[in-house]
Design an enzyme around this catalytic site. Structure first.
Site, mmCIF file in Angstrom:
data_model
loop_
_atom_site.group_PDB
_atom_site.id
_atom_site.type_symbol
_atom_site.label_atom_id
_atom_site.label_comp_id
_atom_site.label_asym_id
_atom_site.label_seq_id
_atom_site.Cartn_x
_atom_site.Cartn_y
_atom_site.Cartn_z
ATOM 1 N N ASP A 12 0.871 -1.162 0.000
ATOM 2 C CA ASP A 12 0.000 0.000 0.000
ATOM 3 C C ASP A 12 0.915 1.221 0.000
ATOM 4 O O ASP A 12 2.120 1.113 0.278
ATOM 5 C CB ASP A 12 -0.880 -0.037 1.254
ATOM 6 C CG ASP A 12 -1.669 1.230 1.456
ATOM 7 O OD1 ASP A 12 -2.362 1.642 0.499
ATOM 8 O OD2 ASP A 12 -1.582 1.815 2.546
ATOM 9 N N ASP A 14 -0.197 5.117 1.005
ATOM 10 C CA ASP A 14 -0.455 6.041 2.108
ATOM 11 C C ASP A 14 -0.443 5.318 3.445
ATOM 12 O O ASP A 14 -1.208 4.373 3.660
ATOM 13 C CB ASP A 14 -1.821 6.714 1.923
ATOM 14 C CG ASP A 14 -1.829 7.693 0.774
ATOM 15 O OD1 ASP A 14 -1.326 8.811 0.956
ATOM 16 O OD2 ASP A 14 -2.328 7.330 -0.306
ATOM 17 N N SER A 112 -5.278 3.211 -3.054
ATOM 18 C CA SER A 112 -6.610 3.750 -3.282
ATOM 19 C C SER A 112 -6.554 5.169 -3.826
ATOM 20 O O SER A 112 -7.594 5.782 -4.071
ATOM 21 C CB SER A 112 -7.417 3.736 -1.975
ATOM 22 O OG SER A 112 -7.618 2.417 -1.519
ATOM 23 N N LYS A 144 -10.511 -1.298 -2.142
ATOM 24 C CA LYS A 144 -10.347 -2.000 -0.882
ATOM 25 C C LYS A 144 -11.556 -1.720 0.008
ATOM 26 O O LYS A 144 -12.077 -0.605 -0.031
ATOM 27 C CB LYS A 144 -9.067 -1.531 -0.173
ATOM 28 C CG LYS A 144 -7.799 -1.696 -1.009
ATOM 29 C CD LYS A 144 -6.627 -0.991 -0.340
ATOM 30 C CE LYS A 144 -5.393 -1.004 -1.222
ATOM 31 N NZ LYS A 144 -4.253 -0.282 -0.622
ATOM 32 N N ASP A 169 -1.509 -0.650 6.191
ATOM 33 C CA ASP A 169 -1.611 0.048 7.469
ATOM 34 C C ASP A 169 -3.043 0.242 7.934
ATOM 35 O O ASP A 169 -3.260 0.740 9.035
ATOM 36 C CB ASP A 169 -0.960 1.430 7.364
ATOM 37 C CG ASP A 169 -1.802 2.382 6.530
ATOM 38 O OD1 ASP A 169 -2.307 3.373 7.074
ATOM 39 O OD2 ASP A 169 -1.979 2.124 5.326
#
Length: 222
Positions: A12, A14, A112, A144, A169
């Site tokens: 991922d 961010d 995302s 997601k 995260d």
């Protein structure tokens, strides 16, 4: 401490490679404030790891007369205003990416975020040229916690999901990794350990993950 064999790694962006969460929380909060829409910490936290337009679509009743697309563009515009918290690399992130490349492990990012946003952050980190693939919000039909993005990454990296490790995260991201059939390493950059309970391993940051011969990962978290 455990060793995890792998043939690919998928990250991922961010909160996992770069800590943008403080900045993003300010942007979403400004959107709600601008419209006088009620919110609390749980509402703002619900954006973590998910496509912003999908979250806004579920909150449309709070913004009468406005579409999710309009609201999303407005929130993005706040990212150009002065005074936002700075984004910083998650400790160990760049080093881990470079170590994986040196070990010959194919790498992807599944985010995302929109492509221009993601590409900009990856350039800022200095790792864009090290990645084989970047899957963004516009590349999938469903974001997601649906596993579509992670399954696409495994397919395009030519590995089976069970041979890949995903780093996340946020709860939505962890759910996506697990639903894809990958081993998941949760990173508590933005969430408490309990929120990432579905992950196979949880670390405080990426300094707790080392690449060893195999190739394999040595995880020093729980």
């Amino acid at each position: 401490m455990e060793l995890i064999a792998l043939r690919a790694a998928v990250f991922d962006l961010d909160g996992t490679l770069i800590d943008t969460e403080p900045r993003n929380r300010v942007m979403w909060s400004r959107l709600f404030d601008a419209h006088g829409a009620p919110y609390d910490d749980a509402v703002i936290a619900s954006f973590a790891g998910r496509r912003g337009m999908e979250v806004l679509a579920g909150l449309a009743h709070l913004f009468p007369g406005r579409t999710a697309e309009e609201l999303f563009e407005e929130a993005l515009s706040y990212g150009t205003l002065p005074g936002l918290p700075l984004a910083a690399p998650v400790p160990g992130a760049v080093e881990l990416v470079r170590s994986l490349v040196a070990a010959g492990v194919p790498l992807a990012v599944v985010t995302s975020g929109q492509r221009s946003y993601a590409e900009g952050l990856l350039e800022e980190l200095g790792v864009r040229d090290l990645l084989d693939l970047v899957v963004t919000a516009g590349d999938v039909v469903t974001g997601k916690p649906h596993p579509e993005g992670y399954l696409a990454a495994a397919r395009d990296l030519d590995v089976t999901p069970r041979d890949a490790v995903g780093f996340e995260d946020a709860p939505a991201g962890v759910a996506a990794v697990k639903a894809a059939g990958m081993t998941c390493v949760g990173v508590t950059t933005t969430q408490p350990v309990g929120a990432l309970a579905e992950a196979d391993h949880v670390v405080a940051d990426l300094k707790e993950v080392d690449v060893v011969a195999g190739p394999a990962l040595r995880v020093r978290g729980r």
